[in-house]
Motif scaffolding. Structure first.
Motif, mmCIF file in Angstrom:
data_model
loop_
_atom_site.group_PDB
_atom_site.id
_atom_site.type_symbol
_atom_site.label_atom_id
_atom_site.label_comp_id
_atom_site.label_asym_id
_atom_site.label_seq_id
_atom_site.Cartn_x
_atom_site.Cartn_y
_atom_site.Cartn_z
ATOM 1 N N PRO A 125 -43.298 31.340 31.224
ATOM 2 C CA PRO A 125 -44.506 32.035 31.675
ATOM 3 C C PRO A 125 -45.115 31.343 32.896
ATOM 4 C CG PRO A 125 -45.002 30.708 29.748
ATOM 5 C CD PRO A 125 -43.542 30.551 29.989
ATOM 6 N N LEU A 126 -45.751 32.152 33.695
ATOM 7 C CA LEU A 126 -46.314 31.652 34.954
ATOM 8 C C LEU A 126 -47.567 30.810 34.720
ATOM 9 C CD1 LEU A 126 -46.165 31.807 38.060
ATOM 10 C CD2 LEU A 126 -47.579 33.849 37.925
ATOM 11 N N LEU A 127 -48.404 31.288 33.811
ATOM 12 C CA LEU A 127 -49.703 30.637 33.639
ATOM 13 C C LEU A 127 -49.595 29.405 32.756
ATOM 14 C CD1 LEU A 127 -51.975 33.763 33.062
ATOM 15 C CD2 LEU A 127 -51.649 32.464 35.161
ATOM 16 N N ARG A 128 -50.424 28.438 33.086
ATOM 17 C CA ARG A 128 -50.517 27.243 32.238
ATOM 18 C C ARG A 128 -51.286 27.582 30.964
ATOM 19 N NH1 ARG A 128 -50.662 22.061 35.372
ATOM 20 N NH2 ARG A 128 -49.906 22.520 37.454
ATOM 21 N N ARG A 129 -51.155 26.734 29.982
ATOM 22 C CA ARG A 129 -51.890 26.920 28.731
ATOM 23 C C ARG A 129 -53.018 25.887 28.648
ATOM 24 N NH1 ARG A 129 -49.861 30.807 29.153
ATOM 25 N NH2 ARG A 129 -48.299 31.906 27.951
ATOM 26 N N PRO A 130 -54.246 26.347 28.358
ATOM 27 C CA PRO A 130 -55.343 25.373 28.184
ATOM 28 C C PRO A 130 -55.270 24.757 26.788
ATOM 29 C CG PRO A 130 -56.181 27.616 27.948
ATOM 30 C CD PRO A 130 -54.699 27.739 28.176
ATOM 31 N N LEU A 131 -55.165 23.449 26.707
ATOM 32 C CA LEU A 131 -55.084 22.784 25.402
ATOM 33 C C LEU A 131 -56.081 21.626 25.361
ATOM 34 C CD1 LEU A 131 -51.193 22.730 25.006
ATOM 35 C CD2 LEU A 131 -52.778 24.239 23.834
ATOM 36 N N SER A 132 -56.823 21.569 24.271
ATOM 37 C CA SER A 132 -57.846 20.525 24.118
ATOM 38 C C SER A 132 -57.216 19.151 24.080
ATOM 39 C CB SER A 132 -58.571 20.695 22.786
ATOM 40 O OG SER A 132 -59.226 21.903 22.739
ATOM 41 N N ILE A 133 -57.956 18.193 24.583
ATOM 42 C CA ILE A 133 -57.529 16.795 24.400
ATOM 43 C C ILE A 133 -57.876 16.420 22.958
ATOM 44 C CG2 ILE A 133 -57.870 14.417 25.160
ATOM 45 C CD1 ILE A 133 -58.516 15.668 27.968
ATOM 46 N N HIS A 134 -56.852 16.148 22.203
ATOM 47 C CA HIS A 134 -57.007 15.950 20.758
ATOM 48 C C HIS A 134 -57.511 14.542 20.444
ATOM 49 C CE1 HIS A 134 -56.140 16.018 16.542
ATOM 50 N NE2 HIS A 134 -55.141 15.180 16.635
ATOM 51 N N ARG A 135 -56.955 13.571 21.141
ATOM 52 C CA ARG A 135 -57.418 12.189 20.993
ATOM 53 C C ARG A 135 -56.801 11.350 22.102
ATOM 54 N NH1 ARG A 135 -55.170 10.442 15.319
ATOM 55 N NH2 ARG A 135 -56.968 9.072 15.557
ATOM 56 N N LEU A 136 -57.324 10.148 22.237
ATOM 57 C CA LEU A 136 -56.751 9.234 23.218
ATOM 58 C C LEU A 136 -55.714 8.372 22.527
ATOM 59 C CD1 LEU A 136 -59.989 8.113 25.075
ATOM 60 C CD2 LEU A 136 -58.561 10.126 25.472
ATOM 61 N N LYS A 137 -54.825 7.861 23.325
ATOM 62 C CA LYS A 137 -53.731 7.057 22.765
ATOM 63 C C LYS A 137 -53.745 5.688 23.425
ATOM 64 C CE LYS A 137 -48.797 7.467 21.951
ATOM 65 N NZ LYS A 137 -48.911 6.962 20.584
ATOM 66 N N ALA A 138 -53.705 4.667 22.587
ATOM 67 C CA ALA A 138 -53.761 3.306 23.133
ATOM 68 C C ALA A 138 -52.359 2.790 23.416
ATOM 69 C CB ALA A 138 -54.470 2.393 22.145
ATOM 70 N N GLY A 175 -49.103 1.006 23.198
ATOM 71 C CA GLY A 175 -48.316 0.384 22.134
ATOM 72 C C GLY A 175 -48.769 0.723 20.735
ATOM 73 N N SER A 176 -49.642 1.711 20.600
ATOM 74 C CA SER A 176 -50.130 2.051 19.265
ATOM 75 C C SER A 176 -50.503 3.519 19.242
ATOM 76 C CB SER A 176 -51.361 1.209 18.932
ATOM 77 O OG SER A 176 -52.086 1.830 17.911
ATOM 78 N N PRO A 177 -50.236 4.206 18.144
ATOM 79 C CA PRO A 177 -50.648 5.596 18.074
ATOM 80 C C PRO A 177 -52.149 5.755 17.871
ATOM 81 C CG PRO A 177 -49.648 4.943 15.998
ATOM 82 C CD PRO A 177 -49.545 3.765 16.928
ATOM 83 N N ARG A 178 -52.851 4.700 17.616
ATOM 84 C CA ARG A 178 -54.278 4.786 17.337
ATOM 85 C C ARG A 178 -55.067 4.080 18.427
ATOM 86 N NH1 ARG A 178 -53.171 8.234 14.633
ATOM 87 N NH2 ARG A 178 -52.713 8.256 12.437
ATOM 88 N N LEU A 179 -56.223 4.624 18.715
ATOM 89 C CA LEU A 179 -57.113 3.973 19.664
ATOM 90 C C LEU A 179 -57.918 2.921 18.921
ATOM 91 C CD1 LEU A 179 -58.486 3.825 22.410
ATOM 92 C CD2 LEU A 179 -60.111 5.483 21.548
ATOM 93 N N ARG A 180 -57.710 1.653 19.293
ATOM 94 C CA ARG A 180 -58.430 0.606 18.567
ATOM 95 C C ARG A 180 -59.389 -0.166 19.471
ATOM 96 N NH1 ARG A 180 -53.408 -1.212 16.190
ATOM 97 N NH2 ARG A 180 -53.046 -0.034 14.312
ATOM 98 N N SER A 181 -59.108 -0.181 20.735
ATOM 99 C CA SER A 181 -59.967 -1.015 21.576
ATOM 100 C C SER A 181 -60.381 -0.283 22.836
ATOM 101 C CB SER A 181 -59.235 -2.302 21.913
ATOM 102 O OG SER A 181 -58.122 -1.984 22.713
ATOM 103 N N GLY A 182 -60.787 -1.044 23.825
ATOM 104 C CA GLY A 182 -61.432 -0.493 25.010
ATOM 105 C C GLY A 182 -60.542 0.312 25.927
ATOM 106 N N GLN A 183 -61.185 0.829 26.962
ATOM 107 C CA GLN A 183 -60.530 1.718 27.909
ATOM 108 C C GLN A 183 -59.340 1.075 28.612
ATOM 109 O OE1 GLN A 183 -61.784 5.071 28.947
ATOM 110 N NE2 GLN A 183 -62.492 4.837 26.863
ATOM 111 N N ALA A 184 -59.358 -0.243 28.781
ATOM 112 C CA ALA A 184 -58.305 -0.894 29.559
ATOM 113 C C ALA A 184 -56.925 -0.672 28.964
ATOM 114 C CB ALA A 184 -58.593 -2.383 29.653
#
Ligand code: FES
Length: 269
Positions: A48-61, A63-72
């Motif tokens: 399909p030509l058009l992109r799909r809008p998809l929500s950002i579900h979570r951030l990923k840190a 080396g880890s599937p979970r966000l545990r610390s700061g933005q860096a």
């Protein structure tokens, strides 16, 4: 906002027809706010030509599937999507290491409770795939130690998404299913008990949002809804996602939303 080629870190089916994809996208991870979305080019060609809008579900840190610390340490984002057509079917067949063209972060997201009272609390209401942006929001609320209860509505127990994620964040959890296979049998909105000082955030089918908005307006409770409108450009150019708001005006779901104050929307079309 940037247009980037993001490497797929994982792409897994987590419930029948629902996939979670992790993408290597540090720029988007560092700049995204809960409730924002990305425009995903599902195919390498023009169909399909058009992109799909998809929500950002979570951030990923890193080396880890979970966000545990700061933005860096932020490495990328996760998106949670339902296979509903050709584009998302193509997306679901992509493999780890493939590149996906994504544009984002886009739109205006949720605003956190402003603590006019001393103990702000939050209620999150998710209907179906509407749970997608609420995990990122619940993570931000948990960081600010805001007491949170999550209400999830699903067709059957097989389609209850992210319940464990919310529990791990320490949120209270209430579930409703259409068939009663888990939790309350019926609409998730029936479970809500509103109280002054709480802020409600909802994402899901429009009738659910309309119902919750009506309850919140009646009880004078602050409420933000994330609209699942159809979008083409995702950037305010095509005017295809207009939403009628108070004052006989129209706003664009992609640019002014997808998150709106519930009391600003004219719900009846
Ligand atoms: Fe084009 Fe909103 S999707 S203006």
């Amino acid at each position: 906002m940037k247009d980037i080629k993001a490497r797929i870190l994982s792409n897994k089916e987590i419930a029948p027809g629902y996939f979670k994809m992790a993408l290597d996208a540090p720029y988007i991870a560092k700049t995204a706010k809960p409730g924002q979305f990305v425009q995903v080019r599902c195919s390498d060609g023009f169909d399909p030509l058009l992109r799909r809008p998809l929500s950002i579900h979570r951030l990923k840190a890193q080396g880890s599937p979970r966000l545990r610390s700061g933005q860096a340490r932020l490495k990328g984002i996760e998106i949670l999507y339902e296979v509903v057509g050709k584009g998302t079917k193509i997306l679901s067949e992509k493999k780890d290491g493939n590149l996906v063209d994504i544009l984002g972060p886009l739109g205006n997201g949720f605003t956190l409770p402003t603590a006019l009272n001393l103990e702000p609390s939050a209620i999150l209401v998710a209907g179906g795939i509407g749970v997608a942006p609420l995990v990122f929001l619940a993570e931000e609320l948990a960081k600010k130690k805001i007491d949170t209860v999550v209400f999830i509505g699903a067709r059957t127990k097989k389609f209850i998404l992210c319940a464990k994620d919310f529990k791990k964040l320490g949120a209270g959890l209430q579930i409703a299913t259409d068939d009663g296979s888990r939790g309350y049998k019926g609409f998730v909105s029936r479970l809500l008990k509103l109280r002054a000082g709480t802020k409600v955030y909802a994402c899901g089918p429009r009738p659910m949002l309309e119902c919750i908005a009506g309850m919140c307006i009646k009880e004078n409770v602050e409420c933000e809804v994330s609209l699942e409108e159809k979008m083409a450009c995702g950037m305010g150019a095509c005017l295809g996602c207009a939403v009628k708001v108070a004052g006989n005006e129209y706003k664009l779901a992609c640019k002014d939303g997808p998150v709106f104050s519930a009391n600003k929307i004219i719900w009846l079309r």
